[in-house]
Scaffold this active site. Structure first.
Site, PDB file in Angstrom:
ATOM      1  N   GLU A  11      13.431  -1.386  -3.013  1.00 40.04           N
ATOM      2  CA  GLU A  11      12.172  -2.130  -3.084  1.00 40.04           C
ATOM      3  C   GLU A  11      12.501  -3.553  -3.542  1.00 40.04           C
ATOM      4  O   GLU A  11      13.223  -3.742  -4.521  1.00 40.04           O
ATOM      5  CB  GLU A  11      11.210  -1.449  -4.060  1.00 40.04           C
ATOM      6  CG  GLU A  11       9.930  -2.195  -4.336  1.00 40.04           C
ATOM      7  CD  GLU A  11       9.134  -2.475  -3.070  1.00 40.04           C
ATOM      8  OE1 GLU A  11       8.845  -3.664  -2.828  1.00 40.04           O
ATOM      9  OE2 GLU A  11       8.808  -1.520  -2.350  1.00 40.04           O
TER      10      GLU A  11
ATOM     11  N   HIS B 292       2.688   9.528   6.523  1.00 37.36           N
ATOM     12  CA  HIS B 292       3.814  10.102   5.793  1.00 37.36           C
ATOM     13  C   HIS B 292       4.226  11.428   6.423  1.00 37.36           C
ATOM     14  O   HIS B 292       5.424  11.701   6.600  1.00 37.36           O
ATOM     15  CB  HIS B 292       3.437  10.314   4.324  1.00 37.36           C
ATOM     16  CG  HIS B 292       3.506   9.070   3.505  1.00 37.36           C
ATOM     17  ND1 HIS B 292       2.706   8.852   2.396  1.00 37.36           N
ATOM     18  CD2 HIS B 292       4.275   7.961   3.616  1.00 37.36           C
ATOM     19  CE1 HIS B 292       2.995   7.669   1.870  1.00 37.36           C
ATOM     20  NE2 HIS B 292       3.937   7.116   2.597  1.00 37.36           N
TER      21      HIS B 292
ATOM     22  N   GLY C  68      15.275  -5.080   2.022  1.00 34.30           N
ATOM     23  CA  GLY C  68      15.178  -4.132   3.116  1.00 34.30           C
ATOM     24  C   GLY C  68      15.854  -4.589   4.389  1.00 34.30           C
ATOM     25  O   GLY C  68      16.302  -3.774   5.200  1.00 34.30           O
TER      26      GLY C  68
ATOM     27  N   THR D 176       0.831  -1.202   0.000  1.00 33.94           N
ATOM     28  CA  THR D 176       0.000   0.000   0.000  1.00 33.94           C
ATOM     29  C   THR D 176       0.870   1.259   0.000  1.00 33.94           C
ATOM     30  O   THR D 176       2.046   1.213   0.345  1.00 33.94           O
ATOM     31  CB  THR D 176      -0.904   0.066   1.250  1.00 33.94           C
ATOM     32  OG1 THR D 176      -0.076   0.175   2.417  1.00 33.94           O
ATOM     33  CG2 THR D 176      -1.798  -1.162   1.358  1.00 33.94           C
ATOM     34  N   ILE D 177       0.253   2.360  -0.390  1.00 25.15           N
ATOM     35  CA  ILE D 177       0.826   3.675  -0.111  1.00 25.15           C
ATOM     36  C   ILE D 177       0.186   4.103   1.202  1.00 25.15           C
ATOM     37  O   ILE D 177      -1.040   4.066   1.349  1.00 25.15           O
ATOM     38  CB  ILE D 177       0.544   4.695  -1.242  1.00 25.15           C
ATOM     39  CG1 ILE D 177       1.095   6.080  -0.851  1.00 25.15           C
ATOM     40  CG2 ILE D 177      -0.921   4.763  -1.620  1.00 25.15           C
ATOM     41  CD1 ILE D 177       0.995   7.110  -1.972  1.00 25.15           C
ATOM     42  N   SER D 178       0.992   4.440   2.186  1.00 25.57           N
ATOM     43  CA  SER D 178       0.493   4.726   3.523  1.00 25.57           C
ATOM     44  C   SER D 178      -0.424   5.937   3.537  1.00 25.57           C
ATOM     45  O   SER D 178      -0.430   6.754   2.605  1.00 25.57           O
ATOM     46  CB  SER D 178       1.659   4.963   4.487  1.00 25.57           C
ATOM     47  OG  SER D 178       2.432   3.802   4.646  1.00 25.57           O
TER      48      SER D 178
END
Length: 328
Positions: A215, A170, A248, A163-165
């Protein structure tokens, strides 16, 4: 609708903000009664619409707020400072207090409006962060099917289970790291995903700095680069931002040490490699905890002598930090 003495009837909607890729949207409506300060469930009704895009009536609460037992903050939505405030949806759906875990819920029809809402709510607190976020249009970093949701304060799926937070998260991350995102700083963004936060940080460190976004998922590496090229390609061209594939858990030793490290997915434990790659005087933000269970948003500071200080900021729910599989 009848409300018994000393109680209120509220209808809670579970908004489809970070759902996985499904052929339909499912929204659960819960009829609840608040009696003597306790919430008790009365009935549950499920409704499903087989549409590629959520119906307009399910998308955004009206900008009409009703204060209950506390000071109204009409531009901020539900918050920890104003748990009594609720929003009314177009279809008379009410968002009860505490529904979003204390998060501010600001929404707009423009990126500037979204950031101004976060500013009004106290999530964006510095001009440094405000200016950077206004330069990065969140809509560029969300899938086309969710463009109508881009300026609402909730996570959005970007595919591959990621997801995009939410914008308030952010904003909080940028504020917590702001003293370490000075001009010329070197930054690592683990789990860069859509590319949004990496670009915000690149705007903050400027052309003399460097942000490395890593990523682990190939398709998201390319998707992130494509998103950035829409309107923020300059940070790629001048080398301020680099997006690449990486694990990561291992960080990016080739570009270490870093003044700031942000991790956008939950690690089961604190990755030693990331701690090692943090520069003395630097700071890391990372969610830690098992998937589907209690997770903590940690602030990890390394002092000038190399000593590590860990502070538990608050509880969160993040997707897991994926390990890179061994490839032959």
């Amino acid at each position: 609708m009848y409300a018994a003495p000393r109680s209120m009837l509220r209808l809670i909607s579970n908004h489809p903000r970070s759902l996985p890729d499904l052929p339909c949207w499912r929204t659960t409506f819960v009829l609840a009664s608040l009696s003597l300060g306790m919430m008790s469930t009365v009935a549950v009704v499920k409704r499903t619409t087989t549409s590629a895009v959520a119906p307009a009536s399910l998308r955004a609460p009206s900008r009409v707020a009703y204060p209950f037992l506390s000071e109204a903050r009409p531009r901020c939505g539900v918050s920890t400072r104003n748990k009594g405030q609720i929003f009314v949806r177009d279809t008379n759906i009410l968002l009860a207090r505490g529904l979003f875990g204390g998060a501010y819920r600001t929404r707009s029809d423009s990126n500037d409006g979204l950031i101004d809402g976060l500013w009004n709510c106290g999530r964006v607190r510095s001009e440094h962060v405000r200016t950077a976020m206004k330069k990065v249009d969140r809509r560029d970093y969300t899938p086309k099917i969710f463009h109508d949701e881009a300026y609402n304060d909730h996570p959005i799926t970007i595919g591959e289970g990621q997801t995009i937070s939410a914008p308030h998260m952010h904003a909080e991350a940028l504020e917590l790291l702001s003293d370490h995102l000075k001009h010329g700083a070197k930054v690592l963004d683990v789990g860069s995903g859509s590319g949004y936060l990496s670009v915000c940080m690149a705007k903050m460190v400027g052309a003399g700095g460097k942000v490395v976004g890593i990523e682990v998922i190939d398709s998201l590496v390319q998707r992130g680069v494509d998103n950035i090229k829409k309107n923020n390609g300059d940070v790629l061209e001048d080398g301020t931002l680099v997006i690449k594939k990486g694990d990561g858990w291992k960080g990016d030793p080739d570009n270490a040490p870093f003044d700031a490290i942000h991790v956008g997915a939950a690690a089961e434990s604190l990755p030693e490699a990331l701690v090692e790659q943090l520069k003395p005087g630097g700071r890391m933000l990372i969610p830690v905890g098992p998937q589907g269970s209690s997770q903590s948003f940690l602030q990890v500071d390394k002092d000038r002598d190399g000593k590590i200080h860990v502070k538990n900021l608050f509880g969160v729910v993040y997707v897991p930090l994926v390990r890179r599989r061994n490839q032959k």
